[in-house]
Enzyme design. Structure first.
Site, PDB file in Angstrom:
ATOM      1  CG  HIS A  78     -13.515  20.508 -23.903  1.00  0.00           C
ATOM      2  ND1 HIS A  78     -13.532  21.461 -22.931  1.00  0.00           N
ATOM      3  CD2 HIS A  78     -14.554  19.683 -23.637  1.00  0.00           C
ATOM      4  CE1 HIS A  78     -14.548  21.228 -22.110  1.00  0.00           C
ATOM      5  NE2 HIS A  78     -15.182  20.149 -22.511  1.00  0.00           N
ATOM      6  CG  HIS A 235     -19.893  21.495 -23.742  1.00  0.00           C
ATOM      7  ND1 HIS A 235     -18.719  22.034 -24.213  1.00  0.00           N
ATOM      8  CD2 HIS A 235     -19.544  20.675 -22.723  1.00  0.00           C
ATOM      9  CE1 HIS A 235     -17.713  21.580 -23.499  1.00  0.00           C
ATOM     10  NE2 HIS A 235     -18.178  20.748 -22.580  1.00  0.00           N
ATOM     11  CG  ASP A 239     -18.110  17.159 -22.689  1.00  0.00           C
ATOM     12  OD1 ASP A 239     -17.045  17.749 -22.933  1.00  0.00           O
ATOM     13  OD2 ASP A 239     -18.895  17.490 -21.780  1.00  0.00           O
ATOM     14  CG  HIS A 262     -16.697  13.336 -19.006  1.00  0.00           C
ATOM     15  ND1 HIS A 262     -16.562  13.665 -20.338  1.00  0.00           N
ATOM     16  CD2 HIS A 262     -16.752  14.512 -18.334  1.00  0.00           C
ATOM     17  CE1 HIS A 262     -16.524  14.979 -20.460  1.00  0.00           C
ATOM     18  NE2 HIS A 262     -16.640  15.516 -19.271  1.00  0.00           N
TER      19      HIS A 262
HETATM   20 ZN   LIG Z   1     -16.934  19.363 -21.656  1.00  0.00          ZN
END
Ligand SMILES: [Zn+2]
Length: 305
Positions: A78, A235, A239, A262
């Site tokens: 973030h 969001h 990311d 991720h």
């Molecule tokens: Zn995140």
């Protein structure tokens, strides 16, 4: 001329780590051109600075971690996404613990902090990573790909079998303003049913309704509700920006993701770096018409920050 950027002066921020639950203080320090983003753990004697780079990413479970072992820095995404969002290319980050503070679970606090601190242009041209060819990674039914585009664009789809989320889709065209207004404030999220399991694994020790959206079987548990109807996919874009910023350059290309996380983002960065024909690093000052035509680069690169 599009200049590289740093911050105007030192700034400190204190908070807790989402996973470690530990209080941590970070100091962001202005850095010279081509320094990049580097972290150093000040709680560990003689710790060496670590460059934020896709190839230094250790684990990607539940958060993106730089490095491995005792000197790793967890949950960088973030903060890195927000630095990218504000066009900050160079900063030195001292951190006295293992994890970047989670703040409110979004990039909003970092935007506020950095804007208050002020930004400073450096006397050197920005560099862009220009996507020239498609690069794609897949894992089970999840996938992500880069394709050529004149500006950073991200088209993201998430699918969760939950009545509040279901399938969400968002098409984001990067500009600093668009990032601040539409992406930075979107918070991370989790499910109440996973809390015990994650805590047993030593994760989310610092998690609360103050730093994440938490969902029970039917609804959002946070009394204040959502900041956007589709806050979840927004969001995911925060990311994604944080994870691809680890390529070390501003990106001229489109990223399309489906059920990504991720791990997929990092695999996509690594595959791109293993495919030299699929990208080119170009200095903004060298983006003359002749260079664009010779390299078949996009006719314009929009930089509005
Ligand atoms: Zn995140």
């Amino acid at each position: 001329m599009i200049y590289q950027r740093t911050i105007a002066k030192d700034v400190k921020v204190t908070g807790i780590g989402l996973h470690s639950g530990k209080k941590v203080t970070m100091k962001l320090i202005p850095a010279e051109a081509d320094f990049g983003i580097q972290f150093v753990r000040t709680d560990i004697p003689h710790s060496k600075p670590m460059k934020a780079n896709a190839l230094t990413v250790g684990t990607t479970e539940n958060a993106t971690t730089l490095g491995s072992g005792a000197e790793a820095v967890h949950t960088v995404e973030h903060l890195l996404g927000t630095l990218y969002g504000l066009g900050i290319n160079n900063v030195f980050i001292e951190i006295d613990g293992p994890e970047v503070p989670i703040m409110d679970g979004s990039g909003a606090s970092f935007v506020f902090l950095l804007k208050e601190t002020g930004l400073k242009n450096l006397n050197k041209s920005k560099k862009f990573l220009v996507i020239l060819d498609k690069v794609r990674v897949e894992k089970d039914d999840k996938w992500a790909e880069f394709t050529p585009n004149s500006n950073l664009a991200i088209e993201s789809t998430i699918v969760f079998p939950h009545p509040v989320i279901k399938t969400q889709h968002f098409d984001f065209e990067f500009s600093c303003e668009n990032f601040i207004n539409n992406i930075a404030r979107a918070r991370t999220f989790g499910f109440a049913r996973d809390v015990d399991y994650l805590k047993r694994k030593g994760l989310i020790k610092g998690g609360s309704l103050d730093n994440a959206i938490v969902l029970d079987e039917f609804k959002v548990m946070n009394p204040e509700g959502l900041r956007f109807d589709n806050e979840f996919v927004r969001h995911k874009i925060l990311d994604t920006i944080g994870d691809v910023s680890l390529l070390g350059y501003e990106i001229a290309g489109k990223i399309t993701t489906y059920k990504s996380g991720h791990n997929i983002h990092n695999l996509l960065c690594r595959k791109l770096l293993e495919t030299p024909s699929a990208y080119e690093i170009v200095s903004a000052s060298a983006l003359t018409q002749e260079v664009r035509e010779a390299h078949k680069l996009p006719q314009f690169i929009t930089v509005s920050h």
